[in-house]
Design a protein around this motif. Structure first.
Motif, mmCIF file in Angstrom:
data_model
loop_
_atom_site.group_PDB
_atom_site.id
_atom_site.type_symbol
_atom_site.label_atom_id
_atom_site.label_comp_id
_atom_site.label_asym_id
_atom_site.label_seq_id
_atom_site.Cartn_x
_atom_site.Cartn_y
_atom_site.Cartn_z
ATOM 1 N N ARG A 90 0.857 -1.087 0.047
ATOM 2 C CA ARG A 90 0.034 0.013 0.145
ATOM 3 C C ARG A 90 1.038 1.214 -0.012
ATOM 4 N NH1 ARG A 90 -4.830 1.609 4.076
ATOM 5 N NH2 ARG A 90 -5.494 3.520 3.173
ATOM 6 N N ALA A 91 1.980 1.358 0.802
ATOM 7 C CA ALA A 91 2.784 2.468 0.906
ATOM 8 C C ALA A 91 3.347 2.712 -0.488
ATOM 9 C CB ALA A 91 4.005 2.130 1.897
ATOM 10 N N LYS A 92 3.780 1.762 -1.069
ATOM 11 C CA LYS A 92 4.376 1.826 -2.738
ATOM 12 C C LYS A 92 3.397 2.304 -3.341
ATOM 13 C CE LYS A 92 7.112 -0.789 -6.163
ATOM 14 N NZ LYS A 92 7.517 -2.064 -6.324
ATOM 15 N N GLY A 93 2.171 1.981 -3.447
ATOM 16 C CA GLY A 93 1.127 2.179 -4.169
ATOM 17 C C GLY A 93 0.799 3.604 -4.150
ATOM 18 N N GLU A 94 0.715 4.304 -2.790
ATOM 19 C CA GLU A 94 0.621 5.672 -2.428
ATOM 20 C C GLU A 94 1.672 6.486 -2.971
ATOM 21 O OE1 GLU A 94 -0.200 5.619 1.632
ATOM 22 O OE2 GLU A 94 -2.573 4.978 1.359
ATOM 23 N N THR A 95 2.669 6.089 -2.913
ATOM 24 C CA THR A 95 3.872 6.777 -3.340
ATOM 25 C C THR A 95 3.852 6.922 -5.106
ATOM 26 O OG1 THR A 95 5.388 6.286 -1.788
ATOM 27 C CG2 THR A 95 6.482 6.966 -3.792
ATOM 28 N N GLN A 96 3.633 5.870 -5.755
ATOM 29 C CA GLN A 96 3.421 5.707 -6.986
ATOM 30 C C GLN A 96 2.048 6.788 -7.678
ATOM 31 O OE1 GLN A 96 2.678 1.439 -7.774
ATOM 32 N NE2 GLN A 96 4.987 1.306 -8.192
ATOM 33 N N LEU A 97 1.075 6.660 -6.794
ATOM 34 C CA LEU A 97 -0.042 7.450 -7.057
ATOM 35 C C LEU A 97 0.248 8.962 -6.879
ATOM 36 C CD1 LEU A 97 -3.154 7.959 -7.691
ATOM 37 C CD2 LEU A 97 -3.564 7.523 -5.178
ATOM 38 N N GLN A 98 0.968 9.382 -5.791
ATOM 39 C CA GLN A 98 1.347 10.660 -5.731
ATOM 40 C C GLN A 98 2.389 11.175 -6.811
ATOM 41 O OE1 GLN A 98 -0.233 12.955 -3.874
ATOM 42 N NE2 GLN A 98 -1.705 11.088 -3.134
ATOM 43 N N ASP A 99 3.129 10.384 -7.281
ATOM 44 C CA ASP A 99 4.082 10.623 -8.466
ATOM 45 C C ASP A 99 3.356 10.806 -9.637
ATOM 46 O OD1 ASP A 99 5.956 10.383 -6.449
ATOM 47 O OD2 ASP A 99 6.892 8.490 -7.271
ATOM 48 N N ALA A 100 2.282 9.822 -9.826
ATOM 49 C CA ALA A 100 1.549 9.930 -11.069
ATOM 50 C C ALA A 100 0.682 11.199 -11.181
ATOM 51 C CB ALA A 100 0.777 8.751 -11.197
ATOM 52 N N ARG A 102 1.289 14.305 -9.508
ATOM 53 C CA ARG A 102 2.139 15.428 -9.827
ATOM 54 C C ARG A 102 2.427 15.414 -11.483
ATOM 55 N NH1 ARG A 102 4.544 14.649 -5.727
ATOM 56 N NH2 ARG A 102 6.172 12.973 -6.186
ATOM 57 N N GLU A 103 2.792 14.294 -12.010
ATOM 58 C CA GLU A 103 3.285 14.381 -13.350
ATOM 59 C C GLU A 103 1.941 14.597 -14.197
ATOM 60 O OE1 GLU A 103 5.356 11.029 -14.905
ATOM 61 O OE2 GLU A 103 6.094 10.462 -13.279
ATOM 62 N N LEU A 104 0.735 14.132 -13.786
ATOM 63 C CA LEU A 104 -0.506 14.619 -14.591
ATOM 64 C C LEU A 104 -0.700 16.130 -14.426
ATOM 65 C CD1 LEU A 104 -2.822 13.650 -16.212
ATOM 66 C CD2 LEU A 104 -4.124 13.276 -14.091
ATOM 67 N N SER A 105 -0.412 16.602 -13.510
ATOM 68 C CA SER A 105 -0.758 18.298 -12.907
ATOM 69 C C SER A 105 0.169 18.898 -13.856
ATOM 70 C CB SER A 105 -0.761 18.342 -11.565
ATOM 71 O OG SER A 105 -0.598 19.822 -11.332
ATOM 72 N N ASP A 106 1.615 18.503 -13.722
ATOM 73 C CA ASP A 106 2.593 19.166 -14.584
ATOM 74 C C ASP A 106 2.438 19.216 -16.224
ATOM 75 O OD1 ASP A 106 3.794 19.521 -12.166
ATOM 76 O OD2 ASP A 106 5.452 18.253 -12.475
ATOM 77 N N ALA A 107 1.949 17.915 -16.482
ATOM 78 C CA ALA A 107 1.709 17.859 -17.889
ATOM 79 C C ALA A 107 0.667 18.749 -18.265
ATOM 80 C CB ALA A 107 1.325 16.490 -18.282
ATOM 81 N N ASP A 108 -0.572 18.878 -17.605
ATOM 82 C CA ASP A 108 -1.671 19.830 -17.810
ATOM 83 C C ASP A 108 -1.339 21.035 -17.908
ATOM 84 O OD1 ASP A 108 -4.389 20.072 -18.447
ATOM 85 O OD2 ASP A 108 -4.673 20.520 -16.141
ATOM 86 N N ASP A 114 -0.739 15.403 -25.334
ATOM 87 C CA ASP A 114 -0.542 13.780 -25.548
ATOM 88 C C ASP A 114 -0.098 13.109 -24.621
ATOM 89 O OD1 ASP A 114 1.908 15.631 -25.568
ATOM 90 O OD2 ASP A 114 2.958 14.128 -26.618
ATOM 91 N N ARG A 115 0.354 13.704 -23.434
ATOM 92 C CA ARG A 115 0.736 12.923 -22.215
ATOM 93 C C ARG A 115 -0.232 12.597 -21.381
ATOM 94 N NH1 ARG A 115 5.205 15.102 -18.910
ATOM 95 N NH2 ARG A 115 5.344 13.143 -17.910
ATOM 96 N N LEU A 116 -1.480 13.292 -21.505
ATOM 97 C CA LEU A 116 -2.616 13.333 -20.354
ATOM 98 C C LEU A 116 -2.939 12.001 -20.240
ATOM 99 C CD1 LEU A 116 -4.134 16.686 -20.651
ATOM 100 C CD2 LEU A 116 -2.365 16.074 -19.176
ATOM 101 N N VAL A 117 -3.644 11.241 -21.316
ATOM 102 C CA VAL A 117 -4.225 10.111 -21.255
ATOM 103 C C VAL A 117 -3.200 9.037 -20.704
ATOM 104 C CG1 VAL A 117 -5.427 8.308 -22.667
ATOM 105 C CG2 VAL A 117 -5.825 10.447 -23.097
ATOM 106 N N PRO A 118 -2.175 8.812 -21.209
ATOM 107 C CA PRO A 118 -1.414 7.807 -20.348
ATOM 108 C C PRO A 118 -0.874 8.077 -18.810
ATOM 109 C CG PRO A 118 -0.214 8.412 -22.289
ATOM 110 C CD PRO A 118 -1.346 9.336 -22.225
ATOM 111 N N LEU A 119 -1.010 9.349 -18.777
ATOM 112 C CA LEU A 119 -0.676 9.624 -17.232
ATOM 113 C C LEU A 119 -1.923 9.439 -16.535
ATOM 114 C CD1 LEU A 119 1.448 12.841 -17.376
ATOM 115 C CD2 LEU A 119 2.071 10.633 -16.517
ATOM 116 N N MET A 120 -3.266 9.573 -17.011
ATOM 117 C CA MET A 120 -4.262 9.296 -16.366
ATOM 118 C C MET A 120 -4.535 8.114 -16.100
ATOM 119 S SD MET A 120 -7.139 12.342 -17.665
ATOM 120 C CE MET A 120 -7.365 11.413 -19.438
#
Length: 137
Positions: A90-100, A102-108, A114-120
């Motif tokens: 769960r902790a690793k999953g939460e870290t992956q979720l926060q990273d994803a 953040r990347e989604l927000s940065d791309a937006d 073109d990066r939004l769908v894979p990041l979503m």
């Protein structure tokens, strides 16, 4: 009459056994597959493949996506990645979720459409890992 089930990832064959039913995380929603199911090929989303013998759950596997081929006597899950749900962290999953997220927000913000769908999709898979790990306990 049991259903032949195989769960295959690029690394290895994880499962090859007979089950009474399997529930798969199709992109349109979960699908319960029983013997004599209609033939189809479905796209998978991140989630759990749940195996049943009788009315009892015998195993759970987390997949991050892929395809499933269903016939009257067989269900073959071709997963991008797959692992027993009990091994999810769960902790690793939460870290992956926060990273994803953040990347989604940065791309937006950068207008990188073109990066939004894979990041979503990555956010959805990370959320599914967190939810599945939390349900495990």
């Amino acid at each position: 009459m049991p259903l032949a089930l195989e769960i295959v990832s690029p690394e290895k064959l994880l499962v090859s056994e007979s089950v009474d039913m399997v529930v798969i995380p199709a992109s349109e929603g979960d699908i319960g597959v029983l013997p004599e199911h209609s033939r189809m090929i479905v796209l998978l989303r991140g989630g759990e493949v749940i195996l049943y013998t009788g009315e009892q759950i015998t195993a759970r596997y987390f997949v991050t996506g892929g395809f499933a081929e269903i016939t009257e006597e067989r269900c073959t899950v071709l997963a991008d990645t797959a692992e027993p749900s009990a091994l999810l962290d769960r902790a690793k999953g939460e870290t992956q979720l926060q990273d994803a997220l953040r990347e989604l927000s940065d791309a937006d913000k950068a207008g990188q459409v073109d990066r939004l769908v894979p990041l979503m999709e990555r956010v959805q898979v990370a959320q599914a890992i967190v939810d599945t790990a939390a349900a495990q306990g």
